[in-house]
Design a protein around this motif. Structure first.
Motif, PDB file in Angstrom:
ATOM      1  N   THR A 169       0.839  -1.194   0.000  1.00  9.52           N
ATOM      2  CA  THR A 169       0.000   0.000   0.000  1.00  9.52           C
ATOM      3  C   THR A 169       0.875   1.246   0.000  1.00  9.52           C
ATOM      4  O   THR A 169       1.730   1.414   0.871  1.00  9.52           O
TER       5      THR A 169
ATOM      6  N   ALA B 140      -2.877   4.140  -2.458  1.00  6.53           N
ATOM      7  CA  ALA B 140      -2.867   3.346  -3.678  1.00  6.53           C
ATOM      8  C   ALA B 140      -2.539   1.893  -3.359  1.00  6.53           C
ATOM      9  O   ALA B 140      -1.780   1.604  -2.427  1.00  6.53           O
ATOM     10  N   ARG B 141      -3.071   0.983  -4.171  1.00  4.03           N
ATOM     11  CA  ARG B 141      -2.822  -0.445  -4.002  1.00  4.03           C
ATOM     12  C   ARG B 141      -1.540  -0.900  -4.684  1.00  4.03           C
ATOM     13  O   ARG B 141      -1.183  -2.071  -4.608  1.00  4.03           O
TER      14      ARG B 141
ATOM     15  N   ASP C  25      -3.252   3.051  -9.728  1.00  3.26           N
ATOM     16  CA  ASP C  25      -3.533   2.236  -8.549  1.00  3.26           C
ATOM     17  C   ASP C  25      -4.146   3.030  -7.399  1.00  3.26           C
ATOM     18  O   ASP C  25      -4.482   2.453  -6.362  1.00  3.26           O
ATOM     19  N   VAL C  26      -4.290   4.345  -7.571  1.00  2.32           N
ATOM     20  CA  VAL C  26      -4.823   5.179  -6.484  1.00  2.32           C
ATOM     21  C   VAL C  26      -6.291   4.839  -6.245  1.00  2.32           C
ATOM     22  O   VAL C  26      -7.106   4.837  -7.168  1.00  2.32           O
ATOM     23  N   GLU C  27      -6.610   4.540  -4.992  1.00  6.74           N
ATOM     24  CA  GLU C  27      -7.962   4.146  -4.605  1.00  6.74           C
ATOM     25  C   GLU C  27      -8.700   5.228  -3.822  1.00  6.74           C
ATOM     26  O   GLU C  27      -9.928   5.261  -3.815  1.00  6.74           O
TER      27      GLU C  27
ATOM     28  N   ARG D 237     -12.131   5.587  -5.568  1.00  7.53           N
ATOM     29  CA  ARG D 237     -12.183   5.061  -6.929  1.00  7.53           C
ATOM     30  C   ARG D 237     -13.480   4.281  -7.142  1.00  7.53           C
ATOM     31  O   ARG D 237     -13.779   3.334  -6.418  1.00  7.53           O
TER      32      ARG D 237
ATOM     33  N   ALA E 111      -1.634  13.217  -6.929  1.00  4.46           N
ATOM     34  CA  ALA E 111      -2.182  11.858  -6.777  1.00  4.46           C
ATOM     35  C   ALA E 111      -3.570  11.860  -6.152  1.00  4.46           C
ATOM     36  O   ALA E 111      -4.448  11.087  -6.570  1.00  4.46           O
TER      37      ALA E 111
ATOM     38  N   ASP F  12      -2.075   6.566 -16.361  1.00  5.78           N
ATOM     39  CA  ASP F  12      -2.212   5.528 -15.338  1.00  5.78           C
ATOM     40  C   ASP F  12      -0.886   4.885 -14.959  1.00  5.78           C
ATOM     41  O   ASP F  12      -0.763   4.324 -13.867  1.00  5.78           O
TER      42      ASP F  12
ATOM     43  N   LEU G 275       4.397   6.519  -8.687  1.00  7.64           N
ATOM     44  CA  LEU G 275       4.148   7.276  -7.455  1.00  7.64           C
ATOM     45  C   LEU G 275       5.479   7.515  -6.763  1.00  7.64           C
ATOM     46  O   LEU G 275       5.915   6.749  -5.907  1.00  7.64           O
TER      47      LEU G 275
END
Length: 227
Positions: free
Chosen positions: A42, A69-70, A76-78, A95, A175, A197, A201
């Motif tokens: 994470t 983010a995952r 991957d940012v949630e 997201r 982000a 995408d 990061l």
């Protein structure tokens, strides 16, 4: 580590925020001042103070930006969180779950396709002097407010019609706020380092960012700024 001067307020804010995450497992923390800490799955992407000069000089337009983010890329940012220290507004996005202001779903004004207000960010006087003439005819008015994260939030709320950074933006700058923009169905791009995408990061700047109501407006804005 992000390449900018670290002010006392930047360092103090970062210390407080990092202390809140201390001891948590499976985290990689990406923060503007210290860089990358940890090797967890994470990712927590932090800009402790976006708009440091405003904060230092007492101008009430600066923010805290945190994204979760995952994985290692922008795609991957949630979850994104931006706190405006001037207005005390809190902007959040999940997201697939929409964008919110102070807990209320953003469902009002949208950016205009004919740009009435364009926000420039990451601006030195020479950059503004060089690029302002390029958007004559495309944008009716300019705003230079001093926090890229907040400018993107204002785009998500339809308060401005387009946003661009005149120097390469870093993930810590965008982000969190980019998720609000995308959850609103708006367009955002890093045209000098596509695809969006896949942007890592980290604290390196690779591309200017452009954002607007549609991909076509983004493309026109970038073309005019690059002419």
């Amino acid at each position: 580590m992000g390449g900018d001067e670290t002010t006392v307020i930047d360092a103090a804010a970062e210390r407080v925020i990092l202390a809140r995450f201390a001891g948590l497992d499976d985290l990689t923390v990406v923060s503007e001042e210290v860089g990358v800490l940890g090797t967890g799955q994470t990712h927590v992407v932090i800009d402790p103070i976006d708009g440091s000069l405003n904060a230092k000089r007492g101008i009430g337009f600066f923010s805290l930006s945190i994204a979760f983010a995952r994985g290692e890329t922008m795609g991957d940012v949630e979850f994104g969180f931006v706190h405006d220290f001037g207005t005390e507004e809190e902007w959040t996005a999940t997201r697939g779950g929409g964008a919110y202001l102070n807990g209320h779903l953003l469902d009002g004004e949208r950016p205009k396709e004919q740009i009435e207000i364009l926000a420039f960010e990451a601006t030195r006087t020479a950059s503004v002097a060089e690029k302002a003439s390029a958007v004559v005819g495309l944008a009716y008015r300019l705003r230079i407010m001093g926090s890229l994260a907040l400018s993107l939030c204002h785009l998500a709320a339809g308060r401005v019609d387009a946003v661009c950074s005149l120097k390469p933006a870093r993930s810590v700058d965008i982000a969190a706020a980019q998720l609000l923009v995308r959850e609103q169905g708006l367009a955002i791009d890093l045209p000098e380092a596509p695809p969006f995408d896949a942007a890592p990061l980290d604290v390196e700047g690779r591309s200017r960012v452009v954002a607007a109501g549609t991909a076509e407006v983004c493309a026109q804005l970038f073309a005019d700024l690059s002419a």
